[in-house]
Enzyme design. Structure first.
Site, PDB file in Angstrom:
ATOM      1  N   HIS A 148       0.841  -1.206   0.000  1.00  0.00           N
ATOM      2  CA  HIS A 148       0.000   0.000   0.000  1.00  0.00           C
ATOM      3  C   HIS A 148       0.874   1.253   0.000  1.00  0.00           C
ATOM      4  O   HIS A 148       0.952   1.977   0.991  1.00  0.00           O
ATOM      5  CB  HIS A 148      -0.950  -0.013   1.201  1.00  0.00           C
ATOM      6  CG  HIS A 148      -2.050  -1.016   1.054  1.00  0.00           C
ATOM      7  ND1 HIS A 148      -2.060  -2.225   1.710  1.00  0.00           N
ATOM      8  CD2 HIS A 148      -3.176  -0.991   0.285  1.00  0.00           C
ATOM      9  CE1 HIS A 148      -3.150  -2.905   1.370  1.00  0.00           C
ATOM     10  NE2 HIS A 148      -3.842  -2.183   0.503  1.00  0.00           N
ATOM     11  N   SER A 205       2.722   4.463  -2.863  1.00  0.00           N
ATOM     12  CA  SER A 205       2.282   5.342  -3.959  1.00  0.00           C
ATOM     13  C   SER A 205       2.398   4.655  -5.326  1.00  0.00           C
ATOM     14  O   SER A 205       1.749   5.077  -6.281  1.00  0.00           O
ATOM     15  CB  SER A 205       3.062   6.652  -3.938  1.00  0.00           C
ATOM     16  OG  SER A 205       4.425   6.415  -4.207  1.00  0.00           O
ATOM     17  N   HIS A 239      -6.569   6.971  -2.913  1.00  0.00           N
ATOM     18  CA  HIS A 239      -7.490   6.009  -2.301  1.00  0.00           C
ATOM     19  C   HIS A 239      -6.881   5.216  -1.141  1.00  0.00           C
ATOM     20  O   HIS A 239      -7.623   4.628  -0.355  1.00  0.00           O
ATOM     21  CB  HIS A 239      -8.060   5.052  -3.359  1.00  0.00           C
ATOM     22  CG  HIS A 239      -7.180   3.882  -3.645  1.00  0.00           C
ATOM     23  ND1 HIS A 239      -6.104   3.959  -4.479  1.00  0.00           N
ATOM     24  CD2 HIS A 239      -7.205   2.612  -3.171  1.00  0.00           C
ATOM     25  CE1 HIS A 239      -5.505   2.784  -4.521  1.00  0.00           C
ATOM     26  NE2 HIS A 239      -6.151   1.941  -3.733  1.00  0.00           N
ATOM     27  N   ASP A 240      -5.541   5.187  -1.024  1.00  0.00           N
ATOM     28  CA  ASP A 240      -4.914   4.475   0.101  1.00  0.00           C
ATOM     29  C   ASP A 240      -3.958   5.390   0.869  1.00  0.00           C
ATOM     30  O   ASP A 240      -3.097   4.902   1.617  1.00  0.00           O
ATOM     31  CB  ASP A 240      -4.135   3.249  -0.409  1.00  0.00           C
ATOM     32  CG  ASP A 240      -5.028   2.015  -0.546  1.00  0.00           C
ATOM     33  OD1 ASP A 240      -6.013   1.921   0.218  1.00  0.00           O
ATOM     34  OD2 ASP A 240      -4.756   1.178  -1.426  1.00  0.00           O
ATOM     35  N   ASP A 242      -8.537  -1.422  -7.956  1.00  0.00           N
ATOM     36  CA  ASP A 242      -7.821  -1.634  -6.697  1.00  0.00           C
ATOM     37  C   ASP A 242      -7.306  -3.072  -6.572  1.00  0.00           C
ATOM     38  O   ASP A 242      -6.254  -3.313  -5.993  1.00  0.00           O
ATOM     39  CB  ASP A 242      -8.768  -1.291  -5.529  1.00  0.00           C
ATOM     40  CG  ASP A 242      -8.015  -1.051  -4.230  1.00  0.00           C
ATOM     41  OD1 ASP A 242      -6.796  -0.822  -4.289  1.00  0.00           O
ATOM     42  OD2 ASP A 242      -8.655  -1.088  -3.161  1.00  0.00           O
ATOM     43  N   GLN A 278      -4.260 -17.281  -3.254  1.00  0.00           N
ATOM     44  CA  GLN A 278      -4.443 -16.476  -4.473  1.00  0.00           C
ATOM     45  C   GLN A 278      -5.586 -17.017  -5.328  1.00  0.00           C
ATOM     46  O   GLN A 278      -6.358 -16.246  -5.901  1.00  0.00           O
ATOM     47  CB  GLN A 278      -3.140 -16.440  -5.294  1.00  0.00           C
ATOM     48  CG  GLN A 278      -2.032 -15.646  -4.632  1.00  0.00           C
ATOM     49  CD  GLN A 278      -2.479 -14.247  -4.225  1.00  0.00           C
ATOM     50  OE1 GLN A 278      -3.140 -13.555  -4.976  1.00  0.00           O
ATOM     51  NE2 GLN A 278      -2.138 -13.845  -3.014  1.00  0.00           N
TER      52      GLN A 278
HETATM   53 ZN   LIG Z   1      -5.710   0.107  -2.770  1.00  0.00          ZN
END
Ligand SMILES: [Zn+2]
Length: 606
Positions: free
Chosen positions: A311, A313, A351-352, A462, A513
């Site tokens: 999480h 940039s 958004h994060d 996302d 996964q």
């Molecule tokens: Zn995210």
């Protein structure tokens, strides 16, 4: 409805019995009445034939009137009857006519019995269905399931209706229409409980009406007084370093846009990618955003991303690139307003922001200050949105400064809604809402519908790495697993129960996964594309998603849990990501001099 069906069946049996009695009585009259016998004996054969014919026709018409016999059967019986009489006249035998006539009536009754039999069977099916519907619909059943049951009911009525008399069919059609209308209204409403303002304020004076409207109703639904300006077209953006400029052109065009490459070239991938996209779509000109305000804003957001494994940039930049791909490669590109474009890109980039590398559950369980601030409700997402608007409240960074108040509230609502939708605890809720409300034919010229779609686009972007080329996907997986395991270590330290897939000792990575793709990402992408109907999304994303699922499946089969434990204990998770090495080589492959230049140009805080 079912009672009515049962009533109609009983009625049909009664009618058939009456028809038989009618026919038999007719025969008895002919045989026993002396005058009729006289008629038989004295008249020509042709006359007798006519008597039989008349009797049968009366029976048939009477039955037709009572039973609503299907036209096809009626015509068929009539033709057979005529043939029988022509043959009868030719052979000149009364008994023969009698037998044929009687047989025809039996055939006719048999056909009707068949219909009734199948209707009766269908009725039994309906009874079973009814029981299962009652069982399915519990007090907490979601709207989507209730609507599915209504649509199933409509289909059932349509299929049973084929075997019922015309009057019943007519009633069925009305009921089906009514149910379809109710289902359509339920599907289109945004509001299940809130009463209408006019009804609530009906008996209030003008002042009270205004007070209730302002305080008790959502006044964010501001009418669009000023239509948005600007047509979004891709532009070529001049960029100092040609290698990177050429690469950045892939934003919104290339599904497998490699954000790691950009973060390898400079320290500020979100600023570089964000600035390029905003300029490429001409949004800086439309909203009169100066280069300095844009850069300071993007840099400030970027600097507020901690250096988490996942999480960070680079993830923000990657999500923005995937989001731009959905918009550019679907019908959304023709309907989006410039405000939605800018709001959407900003929502992605922020958004994060401020993400501590731990999930909501951890923050709530540890009574973290972020959870306390946001009352345990979507704590991370609330924080991300809040940080963006705190940054924007600084005049030197407000890229929305040119917007009028109503437009600013509109874009603020869009950004907040989009970010809050990324809370995975709302995932199935949102999917069910989108599936229930929208499909390929939904009118995306309506702003509210576009708003809902943009939420879905950000949600899909996302988790979009799951649908990227296997090299990119595997790298993102490695990073998220690293972050999960770090949280798991902390949970162990604090004596908390370790969150699922956060225990480096026991987690079966390939299996986790497969589950993530199958249970979360696949339904998300299929829902998105069931509305956007984009060939590009189908080919580039959904097909790759299936391939990636198969990839992890094969790895899961190859390695059993014991080998996972062994490797994990050796802190060598990378052994489960066979393609990682190739990616590492590609990372930051610009010449070192260029890298420094890019970093200097974009990292203004350095
Ligand atoms: Zn995210």
């Amino acid at each position: 409805m079912f009672i009515e069906q049962r009533g109609s069946l009983n009625k049909e049996y009664t009618v058939i019995v009456y028809s038989c009695l009618y026919f038999v009585t007719g025969l008895i009259i002919i045989v026993t009445d002396p005058e009729v016998i006289l008629l038989f004996e004295n008249s020509s054969k042709k006359h007798v034939n006519s008597s039989y014919f008349l009797l049968f026709l009366l029976t048939l018409l009477g039955s037709k009137y009572l039973i609503k016999m299907k036209t096809l059967y009626f015509i068929l019986s009539y033709i057979l009857l005529v043939i029988a009489f022509v043959l009868g006249i030719h052979k000149n035998e009364t008994v023969y006519h009698h037998t044929i006539t009687f047989c025809l009536l039996i055939v006719y009754i048999y056909f009707n019995s068949l219909e009734i039999k199948s209707a009766k069977e269908m009725y039994q099916v309906l009874l079973t269905e009814e029981a299962s519907v009652v069982k399915t619909l519990q007090p907490n059943t979601p709207l989507e399931e209730i609507l599915t049951e209504i649509h199933n009911g409509i289909d059932k009525i349509a299929s049973i209706s084929k075997n019922t008399p015309a009057t019943v069919q007519k009633i069925h059609r009305r009921i089906v229409k009514l149910l379809q209308n109710i289902a359509a209204k339920m599907q289109s409403t945004n509001n299940l409980y809130m009463p209408r303002l006019e009804l609530v304020t009906k008996n209030m004076d003008a002042d009270d009406k205004i007070y209730i409207e302002q305080e008790c109703f959502d006044n964010q639904q501001i009418p669009d007084k000023n239509p948005d300006i600007g047509i979004i077209e891709r532009k070529v953006v001049e960029y100092g370093i040609s290698e990177l400029a050429g690469f950045l052109k892939g934003i919104g065009k290339e599904w497998n846009f490699n954000s790691f490459f950009v973060s390898g070239c400079c320290k500020t991938p979100a600023t570089v990618i964000g600035k390029y996209a905003i300029k490429m779509y001409g949004l800086d000109e439309i909203f009169s955003i100066s280069d300095s305000v844009l850069e300071v804003f993007l840099n400030d957001i970027e600097n507020k991303y901690p250096d988490n494994p996942y999480h960070n940039s680079t993830h923000a930049a990657d999500v923005m690139s995937s989001f731009a791909y959905f918009l550019t490669n679907s019908k959304l590109s023709d309907s989006m307003t410039s405000i939605e474009w800018l709001g959407g890109l900003v929502a992605c980039l922020g958004h994060d922001v401020g993400h501590p590398g731990k999930n909501n559950r951890f923050l709530v369980m540890t009574n973290h200050k972020i959870a306390v601030t946001y009352n345990d409700i979507s704590v991370l997402e609330m924080m991300h949105a809040s940080i963006i608007f705190k940054v924007l409240s600084n005049n030197t960074m407000n890229i929305f400064a040119s917007l009028q108040a109503d437009k600013f509230i509109q874009v603020r609502k869009l950004i907040i809604d989009m970010i809050l939708a990324t809370d995975l605890s709302k995932h199935f809720d949102i999917l069910s809402y989108m599936r229930t409300k929208y499909n390929e034919t939904s009118d995306i010229s309506v702003r509210e519908i576009r708003g809902d779609l943009l939420r879905l686009c950000l949600k899909s972007a996302d988790v979009g790495h799951a649908a990227k080329s296997i090299e990119l996907h595997e790298r993102w997986c490695f990073l998220i697993i690293e972050e999960f395991f770090a949280q798991g270590d902390l949970e162990k330290q604090k004596g908390l129960a370790v969150s699922m897939y956060c225990d480096r000792e026991t987690t079966n990575i390939p299996k986790s996964q497969v589950g993530f793709i199958r249970n979360i990402v696949f339904s998300l992408f299929t829902t998105l594309n069931s509305i956007l109907a984009s060939d590009e999304i189908e080919n580039a994303c959904l097909n790759q998603l299936k391939q990636n699922e198969r990839y992890w499946e094969s790895l899961a089969k190859q390695r059993n849990l014991s080998t996972v434990q062994k490797a994990s204990k050796a802190k060598n998770e990378s052994s489960f990501f066979p393609l990682l090495k190739r990616m590492t080589i590609r990372k930051g492959s610009l010449p070192p001099l260029c890298s420094r230049k890019v970093t200097k140009e974009f990292n203004m805080n350095d």
